[in-house]
Design an enzyme around this catalytic site. Structure first.
Site, PDB file in Angstrom:
ATOM      1  N   PRO A 223      42.749  41.103  41.927  1.00  0.00           N
ATOM      2  CA  PRO A 223      42.424  42.533  41.972  1.00  0.00           C
ATOM      3  C   PRO A 223      43.702  43.361  42.129  1.00  0.00           C
ATOM      4  CG  PRO A 223      41.911  41.489  44.074  1.00  0.00           C
ATOM      5  CD  PRO A 223      42.360  40.398  43.163  1.00  0.00           C
ATOM      6  N   ASP A 397      48.644  42.690  44.664  1.00  0.00           N
ATOM      7  CA  ASP A 397      47.444  41.870  44.782  1.00  0.00           C
ATOM      8  C   ASP A 397      46.697  42.365  46.020  1.00  0.00           C
ATOM      9  OD1 ASP A 397      45.521  39.932  45.275  1.00  0.00           O
ATOM     10  OD2 ASP A 397      46.837  38.235  44.837  1.00  0.00           O
ATOM     11  N   HIS A 398      45.569  43.038  45.783  1.00  0.00           N
ATOM     12  CA  HIS A 398      44.859  43.690  46.893  1.00  0.00           C
ATOM     13  C   HIS A 398      44.218  42.687  47.848  1.00  0.00           C
ATOM     14  CE1 HIS A 398      43.870  47.256  48.875  1.00  0.00           C
ATOM     15  NE2 HIS A 398      43.248  47.937  47.927  1.00  0.00           N
ATOM     16  N   ARG A 399      44.158  41.407  47.473  1.00  0.00           N
ATOM     17  CA  ARG A 399      43.654  40.386  48.383  1.00  0.00           C
ATOM     18  C   ARG A 399      44.671  40.119  49.496  1.00  0.00           C
ATOM     19  NH1 ARG A 399      42.883  35.614  44.171  1.00  0.00           N
ATOM     20  NH2 ARG A 399      45.045  36.303  43.880  1.00  0.00           N
TER      21      ARG A 399
END
Length: 425
Positions: A223, A397-399
């Site tokens: 994401p 990387d939004h994780r």
């Protein structure tokens, strides 16, 4: 018994390769450490050395053959005392050049794993001397690896190149490609060109196939969040001019990109929450900033790494970057020079691109996209002036990275570029 020489896995992502050139011919005698062939992997053309000794009795794959699966038999060597004129026909059967399937099935990558030793013996030595092939010694020296701490998988515990994969004396451990942990990308049906339009269809290179697969996986599984800032380049351009005047006598010329590499590395150390790698149920935080720099080469893109860019002087960054870029375009990089990295930088300013959003290169968690510097109206000291402005976009990387931490990184990068003496202190 004849020795089967198999297609090696020369990079973690390699499932097949092209046998670009044989450097031996049938009837030649070879010793451990001799170079047998040049093999085109998904990233570069590399030399393949033998760990065996004997006489080359049969070359089973012709020069230029692509789509050769890892683990396929490509040559036969007769050991000392064996009949070099007639290798066993049975041994050659599985070595027929494999068909070049554009998308290798997952199960077909298994032979490389099956051929690996089940348990590596401890390093063998003669007295104080560790047994290792010449190429393994060179790679160990380049990577800062102590051969005495490496288990050898070659004959009699000899250390070979494959034993050094993923090892490094000081660099952060490179993670396996994200592909190993993610679901396979959906394979689209082959496109058919419309009738009546003049066109030419060419086969994808190993590099282009790998780029297509990895970028698809990245966009499907990672994401992305994008954050953009405008940066005044005038102070950095002035500093570059002054530094180049002082470095001219040493034959060194700094590019804007060299200074941006330094700024990104220092910003990562200031905001360590962005110098990370997502590992499913773990998060790895790096203590050093190794910057993978995108370099365009014929047929694709490769990302040579400036290790420890946060602590290196910009003169050394410039020297290393020039050398890495030249060897990247010649296909002469070693795996440790383009595998790993803690974050990436892609600069398309030289093409006049104002702004773009780059795709993250897993398992890294961020990439910085640099646009062209151009004259624009800009507020300086509460007044509108004409300044050289550059747009920079971070993909995160939004994780692994929260938006607030990404914003802190972009703010730090902007500050360092606009007041560049701070990153040289």
């Amino acid at each position: 018994m004849p020795i089967e020489i198999k297609m090696p896995a020369l990079s973690p992502t390699m499932e097949e390769g092209t046998l670009a050139k044989w450097l031996v011919k049938e009837g030649d005698t070879v010793s451990s450490g001799d170079i047998l062939a040049e093999i085109e992997t998904d990233k570069a053309t590399m030399e393949f050395e033998t760990i065996d000794e004997g006489t080359v009795t049969k070359l089973l794959v012709a020069e230029g053959t692509d789509g050769v699966k890892v683990g396929a038999v490509i040559a036969i060597i007769a050991a000392e005392g064996e009949d070099a004129s007639a290798p066993a026909a049975k041994a050659a059967e599985p070595a027929a050049a494999p068909k070049a399937d554009p998308v290798p099935a997952k199960a077909e990558a298994a032979p490389a794993k099956a051929d690996a030793p089940k348990a590596a013996p401890p390093p063998a030595s003669d007295g104080s001397r560790v047994k290792a092939s010449p190429l393994a010694r060179r790679l160990a020296e380049q990577q800062g690896v102590d051969l005495g701490a490496v288990a050898g998988s070659g004959p009699n515990g000899r250390i070979v190149k494959a034993d050094l994969a993923g090892k490094s004396g000081a660099a952060p451990a490179a993670a396996a490609p994200a592909a190993a942990a993610s679901a396979p990308a959906t394979v689209a049906a082959p496109a058919v060109a419309p009738e009546g339009i003049p066109a030419e269809t060419s086969k994808l290179s190993n590099m282009r196939k790998t780029i297509a697969r990895r970028l698809t996986e990245s966009k499907q599984t990672v994401p992305h969040i994008y954050l953009t800032v405008d940066i005044n380049l005038d102070a950095l351009l002035k500093l570059r001019e002054q530094l180049n005047a002082g470095l001219a006598s040493r034959g060194i010329k700094l590019s804007v990109n060299d200074l941006l590499i330094k700024a990104q590395a220092v910003a990562l150390m200031e905001v360590p929450a962005c110098n990370v790698m997502f590992g499913g149920d773990t998060l790895t935080s790096f203590k050093r900033a190794d910057i993978s720099v995108a370099v365009s080469i014929p047929g694709g893109l490769i990302t040579p790494i400036i290790t420890g860019a946060d602590t290196k002087p910009v003169s050394l960054i410039a020297t290393e970057m020039k050398d890495l870029a030249e060897r990247a375009r010649d296909g002469k990089l070693q795996p440790h020079e383009y595998q790993g990295g803690t974050a990436s930088l892609s600069n398309m300013g030289m093409f006049g691109i104002k702004q773009f959003e780059a795709v993250i290169n897993p398992p890294q968690a961020m990439i910085l996209a640099i646009g062209a510097g151009e004259k624009r109206p800009y507020i300086v000291n509460d007044a509108v002036q004409i300044a050289t402005i550059m747009s920079a976009t971070g993909s995160f990387d939004h994780r692994a990275i929260d938006g607030a931490d990404g914003a802190k990184f972009m703010a730090a990068f902007k500050r360092l570029v606009e007041a560049p003496l701070g990153m040289l202190a």
